[in-house]
Write an enzyme that holds these catalytic residues in place. Structure first.
Site, PDB file in Angstrom:
ATOM      1  N   ASP A 180      10.668   3.810   5.568  1.00 52.26           N
ATOM      2  CA  ASP A 180      10.468   2.455   6.084  1.00 52.26           C
ATOM      3  C   ASP A 180      11.613   2.158   7.044  1.00 52.26           C
ATOM      4  O   ASP A 180      12.729   2.657   6.860  1.00 52.26           O
ATOM      5  CB  ASP A 180      10.441   1.426   4.945  1.00 52.26           C
ATOM      6  N   GLU A 219      -7.594   2.503   2.308  1.00 60.31           N
ATOM      7  CA  GLU A 219      -7.186   2.185   0.941  1.00 60.31           C
ATOM      8  C   GLU A 219      -7.935   0.947   0.442  1.00 60.31           C
ATOM      9  O   GLU A 219      -8.071  -0.018   1.181  1.00 60.31           O
ATOM     10  CB  GLU A 219      -5.672   1.945   0.917  1.00 60.31           C
ATOM     11  N   VAL A 226       0.829  -1.212   0.000  1.00 59.64           N
ATOM     12  CA  VAL A 226       0.000   0.000   0.000  1.00 59.64           C
ATOM     13  C   VAL A 226       0.865   1.264   0.000  1.00 59.64           C
ATOM     14  O   VAL A 226       0.651   2.178  -0.798  1.00 59.64           O
ATOM     15  CB  VAL A 226      -0.960  -0.013   1.217  1.00 59.64           C
ATOM     16  N   LYS A 280      15.119  -2.845   2.457  1.00 56.38           N
ATOM     17  CA  LYS A 280      14.102  -2.404   1.503  1.00 56.38           C
ATOM     18  C   LYS A 280      14.430  -1.000   0.989  1.00 56.38           C
ATOM     19  O   LYS A 280      14.375  -0.727  -0.213  1.00 56.38           O
ATOM     20  CB  LYS A 280      12.753  -2.365   2.239  1.00 56.38           C
ATOM     21  N   CYS A 332      -5.486  -9.245   3.453  1.00 58.08           N
ATOM     22  CA  CYS A 332      -6.578  -8.387   3.940  1.00 58.08           C
ATOM     23  C   CYS A 332      -7.809  -9.140   4.434  1.00 58.08           C
ATOM     24  O   CYS A 332      -8.150  -9.040   5.608  1.00 58.08           O
ATOM     25  CB  CYS A 332      -6.982  -7.395   2.858  1.00 58.08           C
TER      26      CYS A 332
HETATM   27  P1  NAD Z   1       3.227  -4.584   4.141  1.00 59.11           P
HETATM   28  O1  NAD Z   1       3.514  -5.573   5.190  1.00 59.11           O
HETATM   29  O2  NAD Z   1       3.468  -4.949   2.708  1.00 59.11           O
HETATM   30  O3  NAD Z   1       4.055  -3.248   4.416  1.00 59.11           O
HETATM   31  C1  NAD Z   1       4.178  -2.639   5.647  1.00 59.11           C
HETATM   32  C2  NAD Z   1       5.490  -1.881   5.686  1.00 59.11           C
HETATM   33  O4  NAD Z   1       5.545  -1.107   6.881  1.00 59.11           O
HETATM   34  C3  NAD Z   1       6.715  -2.796   5.695  1.00 59.11           C
HETATM   35  O5  NAD Z   1       7.586  -2.431   4.644  1.00 59.11           O
HETATM   36  C4  NAD Z   1       7.347  -2.540   7.052  1.00 59.11           C
HETATM   37  O6  NAD Z   1       8.763  -2.633   7.044  1.00 59.11           O
HETATM   38  C5  NAD Z   1       6.893  -1.107   7.326  1.00 59.11           C
HETATM   39  N1  NAD Z   1       6.944  -0.724   8.743  1.00 59.11           N
HETATM   40  C6  NAD Z   1       6.506  -1.415   9.836  1.00 59.11           C
HETATM   41  N2  NAD Z   1       6.757  -0.715  10.965  1.00 59.11           N
HETATM   42  C7  NAD Z   1       7.343   0.437  10.578  1.00 59.11           C
HETATM   43  C8  NAD Z   1       7.846   1.572  11.285  1.00 59.11           C
HETATM   44  N3  NAD Z   1       7.770   1.631  12.614  1.00 59.11           N
HETATM   45  N4  NAD Z   1       8.389   2.576  10.591  1.00 59.11           N
HETATM   46  C9  NAD Z   1       8.472   2.512   9.237  1.00 59.11           C
HETATM   47  N5  NAD Z   1       8.023   1.457   8.511  1.00 59.11           N
HETATM   48  C10 NAD Z   1       7.471   0.442   9.174  1.00 59.11           C
HETATM   49  O7  NAD Z   1       1.721  -4.151   4.347  1.00 59.11           O
HETATM   50  P2  NAD Z   1       0.637  -3.742   3.239  1.00 59.11           P
HETATM   51  O8  NAD Z   1       0.116  -4.953   2.559  1.00 59.11           O
HETATM   52  O9  NAD Z   1       1.170  -2.612   2.430  1.00 59.11           O
HETATM   53  O10 NAD Z   1      -0.540  -3.207   4.179  1.00 59.11           O
HETATM   54  C11 NAD Z   1      -0.417  -2.005   4.897  1.00 59.11           C
HETATM   55  C12 NAD Z   1      -1.784  -1.655   5.450  1.00 59.11           C
HETATM   56  O11 NAD Z   1      -2.689  -1.381   4.382  1.00 59.11           O
HETATM   57  C13 NAD Z   1      -2.443  -2.765   6.277  1.00 59.11           C
HETATM   58  O12 NAD Z   1      -3.166  -2.186   7.321  1.00 59.11           O
HETATM   59  C14 NAD Z   1      -3.368  -3.419   5.293  1.00 59.11           C
HETATM   60  O13 NAD Z   1      -4.470  -4.030   5.909  1.00 59.11           O
HETATM   61  C15 NAD Z   1      -3.829  -2.235   4.470  1.00 59.11           C
HETATM   62  N6  NAD Z   1      -4.243  -2.575   3.111  1.00 59.11           N
HETATM   63  C16 NAD Z   1      -3.549  -3.478   2.391  1.00 59.11           C
HETATM   64  C17 NAD Z   1      -3.939  -3.773   1.092  1.00 59.11           C
HETATM   65  C18 NAD Z   1      -3.194  -4.792   0.274  1.00 59.11           C
HETATM   66  O14 NAD Z   1      -3.711  -5.196  -0.754  1.00 59.11           O
HETATM   67  N7  NAD Z   1      -2.011  -5.203   0.659  1.00 59.11           N
HETATM   68  C19 NAD Z   1      -5.044  -3.108   0.531  1.00 59.11           C
HETATM   69  C20 NAD Z   1      -5.712  -2.172   1.290  1.00 59.11           C
HETATM   70  C21 NAD Z   1      -5.305  -1.909   2.585  1.00 59.11           C
END
Ligand code: NAD
Length: 436
Positions: free
Chosen positions: A30, A151, A11, A35, A263
């Site tokens: 991040d 999102e 996201v 990464k 999700c």
């Molecule tokens: P992800 O696991 O791919 O990415 C999360 C990122 O956050 C990782 O790169 C991690 O290193 C980083 N992170 C964690 N703690 C951190 C910190 N303290 N400081 C900086 N970076 C940090 O997750 P995602 O799939 O992108 O999902 C993120 C959110 O969006 C979730 O809540 C998810 O439910 C929501 N979401 C996801 C999708 C999807 O399709 N993946 C769609 C809509 C909503």
């Protein structure tokens, strides 16, 4: 305008790249240094069509930067987007650890007014928790606004979904916050995207309501498929007949091995837990989850019924990711199915166009292959689990020569049973009669 996006996963990275594409200067933060280093060199850590090109273009034009320094990102930005993960905890509740970490860090580092926007999927009430943490951690009292901007993008078509969403949901209280958000999304205003402006709690709820409803649609059609198998009906035609009713709609009525991904499983669980914490049993969603778990088990039973005992036998599996066009295998049905088949004694050969790097980390006994035909070589049966396009155009004459038995178990109903029958295969699918 300068903004920052904290969390560069599926996201965060898409959000950052797309806002940069809108002409905004975006700093992506991040805490995963590997990464960030890769991204600084233009290497994309995930598989998402079109993302690499968009990131490269905006980096070149100096609108997209990557850093592990949250302070740098926050200080230079008017709006700070939180896009970190919110996985399930051991009870199924949303684990807000990363969101809270980031909220505290924003409070500690902010040096003037900030608009703090939650993109992560978070339970109702999290906006208030974030605001409290920001206040508690501020070195001096500074103004800020909280916004919930859930999102809805789908992995595999994330850029298209961000650039042409069905709607944008903005949960905000102050006029200033609403005005900044509208400004940020102004290119979407121009294409007449519907905007739903609500309070923070309502916006948080819209996201869970949407995901739970979509999950319910999947579990519904899967149950219908199971019943169709018992009565000899064709679930595809049932779905077509239902879906043409505009009150129902045709989307998300495709039977299969159950929903997975990062999700639906966690968001349905979190919604049930949210209800529980408030003394409310969300019965429909509880059943949706139960049906989904049962569906994966049914798929294993279906496979074993078709193959007979599998101890010592080789099965070829095509597809590991929870859907096509992504490398994401989180909660993918393929994982549960493969593990169950291994438990029954089967040896698994597998191929996936993008999911094998992640697959290798968790499926230690699987023999990963370079292409779909190698996965079939010498196998007792070919099992299709994810509907990747290359799996839709299999050379069946070639395949027949590779498989030990002409047995295809298609959990995504990618082929026409009569055609498979004419080609000389036993073809087992979901919600449609098996043909031999
Ligand atoms: P992800 O696991 O791919 O990415 C999360 C990122 O956050 C990782 O790169 C991690 O290193 C980083 N992170 C964690 N703690 C951190 C910190 N303290 N400081 C900086 N970076 C940090 O997750 P995602 O799939 O992108 O999902 C993120 C959110 O969006 C979730 O809540 C998810 O439910 C929501 N979401 C996801 C999708 C999807 O399709 N993946 C769609 C809509 C909503």
């Amino acid at each position: 305008m300068n903004i920052c996006v904290i969390g560069t996963g599926y996201v965060g990275l898409v959000t950052g790249a797309c806002f940069a594409e809108f002409g905004i200067r975006v700093t992506c933060v991040d805490n995963d240094l590997i990464k960030i280093k890769a991204l600084q060199q233009g290497k994309i850590p995930i598989y998402e069509p079109g993302l690499e090109e968009m990131v490269a273009k905006n980096m070149k034009e100096n609108r997209l930067l990557f850093t592990d320094n949250l302070e740098e990102g926050v200080r230079h930005s008017l709006a700070v987007f939180i896009a970190v993960g919110t996985p399930s905890d051991h009870q199924g509740k949303a684990d807000l650890r990363y969101v809270k970490e980031v909220a505290s860090a924003i409070g500690r580092t902010m040096d003037g007014y900030k608009l703090v926007v939650t993109k992560s999927t978070v339970p109702v009430g999290t906006g208030k928790i974030i605001a409290d943490l920001i206040r508690k951690n501020q070195r001096k009292k500074l103004p800020f606004d909280m916004v919930s901007n859930p999102e809805f993008l789908r992995e595999g078509s994330a850029i298209e979904d961000f650039m042409h969403p069905n709607r944008v949901v903005i949960g905000a209280e102050s006029d200033q916050a609403k005005a900044i958000m509208k400004d940020l999304y102004s290119p979407l205003y121009l294409i007449e995207t519907p905007f739903v402006i609500t309070g923070v709690e309502t916006a948080e709820m819209i996201k869970y309501a949407s995901n739970a409803f979509l999950a319910a649609k999947i579990s519904f059609i899967n149950e219908m498929a199971n019943l169709c198998e018992k009565v000899g009906a064709d679930v595809h035609l049932v779905a077509k007949g239902m879906g043409l009713d505009q009150r129902i709609g045709s989307k998300f009525l495709h039977p299969g091995p159950g929903f997975g991904g990062s999700c639906f499983p966690k968001d349905t669980a979190a919604l049930v837990q949210l209800g529980k914490s408030l003394g409310y049993e969300f019965e429909i969603v509880k059943t949706v989850i139960k049906v989904n778990q049962r569906q994966k088990k049914r798929m294993v039973e279906k496979i074993l019924k078709a193959t007979g005992p599998v101890r010592g036998k080789t099965l070829g599996v095509l597809g590991l990711t929870f859907k096509p066009n992504t490398d994401d295998i989180r909660e993918a049905p393929a994982l549960t199915i493969i593990r169950s088949l291994e438990k029954a004694g089967a040896r698994i050969k597998a191929y996936d166009p993008a999911g094998m790097k992640e697959g290798k980390k968790v499926l230690k006994k699987v023999r990963f292959q370079d292409n779909l035909y190698e996965a079939a070589q010498g196998a007792e049966a070919l099992i299709l689990v994810t509907e990747w396009n290359p799996f839709r155009n299999i050379d069946w004459a070639r395949m027949k020569g590779l498989l030990k038995r002409p047995l295809v178990i298609d959990l995504k109903n990618m082929y026409e049973p009569v055609k498979m029958q004419a080609l000389g295969f036993k073809y087992v699918c979901v919600g449609r009669p098996t043909v031999e």
